[in-house]
Motif scaffolding. Structure first.
Motif, PDB file in Angstrom:
ATOM      1  N   ALA A   1       0.826  -1.213   0.000  1.00  0.00           N
ATOM      2  CA  ALA A   1       0.000   0.000   0.000  1.00  0.00           C
ATOM      3  C   ALA A   1       0.858   1.261   0.000  1.00  0.00           C
ATOM      4  O   ALA A   1       0.465   2.280  -0.572  1.00  0.00           O
ATOM      5  N   ARG A   2       2.031   1.196   0.621  1.00  0.00           N
ATOM      6  CA  ARG A   2       2.929   2.360   0.665  1.00  0.00           C
ATOM      7  C   ARG A   2       3.827   2.455  -0.572  1.00  0.00           C
ATOM      8  O   ARG A   2       4.426   3.494  -0.816  1.00  0.00           O
ATOM      9  N   ASP A   3       3.912   1.387  -1.340  1.00  0.00           N
ATOM     10  CA  ASP A   3       4.803   1.331  -2.502  1.00  0.00           C
ATOM     11  C   ASP A   3       4.188   2.089  -3.678  1.00  0.00           C
ATOM     12  O   ASP A   3       3.222   1.642  -4.298  1.00  0.00           O
ATOM     13  N   ARG A   4       4.756   3.248  -3.974  1.00  0.00           N
ATOM     14  CA  ARG A   4       4.231   4.123  -5.032  1.00  0.00           C
ATOM     15  C   ARG A   4       4.078   3.387  -6.357  1.00  0.00           C
ATOM     16  O   ARG A   4       3.038   3.484  -7.018  1.00  0.00           O
ATOM     17  N   GLU A   5       5.105   2.681  -6.765  1.00  0.00           N
ATOM     18  CA  GLU A   5       5.065   1.990  -8.065  1.00  0.00           C
ATOM     19  C   GLU A   5       4.022   0.876  -8.086  1.00  0.00           C
ATOM     20  O   GLU A   5       3.366   0.652  -9.102  1.00  0.00           O
ATOM     21  N   PHE A   6       3.871   0.194  -6.968  1.00  0.00           N
ATOM     22  CA  PHE A   6       2.846  -0.845  -6.901  1.00  0.00           C
ATOM     23  C   PHE A   6       1.459  -0.227  -7.049  1.00  0.00           C
ATOM     24  O   PHE A   6       0.609  -0.730  -7.791  1.00  0.00           O
TER      25      PHE A   6
END
Length: 107
Positions: free
Chosen positions: A52-57
């Motif tokens: 959830a915190r991973d921008r690219e994800f």
């Protein structure tokens, strides 16, 4: 909850089933992206904290389904660069990026 085949079958029927998956499945990038696609983006709310915190994800999730934008963390939704990237990736995300409550009143 941890049996990939069983959870996969449940997610095929209803992407919201991801909420009942074991933490390791909710952290599996490919598995989760597929669930997001199945749920029109809504399964994003059930992914692991790291994803959830991973921008690219999250941008990948929006590419799968524009509806995922409404379930992105505020740290992403409040970031202009992120929002512009999301709209570039999936123009349909534009419809989820504004609500009437956030628009200024008409003069």
């Amino acid at each position: 909850r941890a049996d990939r085949a069983i959870v996969w079958a449940a997610v095929c029927t209803d992407g919201f089933a991801l909420q009942y998956a074991a933490p390791e499945l909710r952290a599996d990038r490919d598995f989760v992206l597929w669930a997001i696609k199945q749920s029109f983006g809504r399964a994003l709310r059930y992914v692991s904290d790291d994803l959830a915190r991973d921008r690219e994800f999250v941008l990948s999730a929006i590419q799968q389904s524009a509806g995922a934008l409404q379930f992105a963390l505020p740290m992403h939704r409040n970031n202009l660069e992120f929002m512009l990237s999301a709209i570039r990736i999936n123009a349909m995300a534009l419809q989820d990026s504004f609500s009437p409550a956030t628009l200024p009143p008409l003069s």
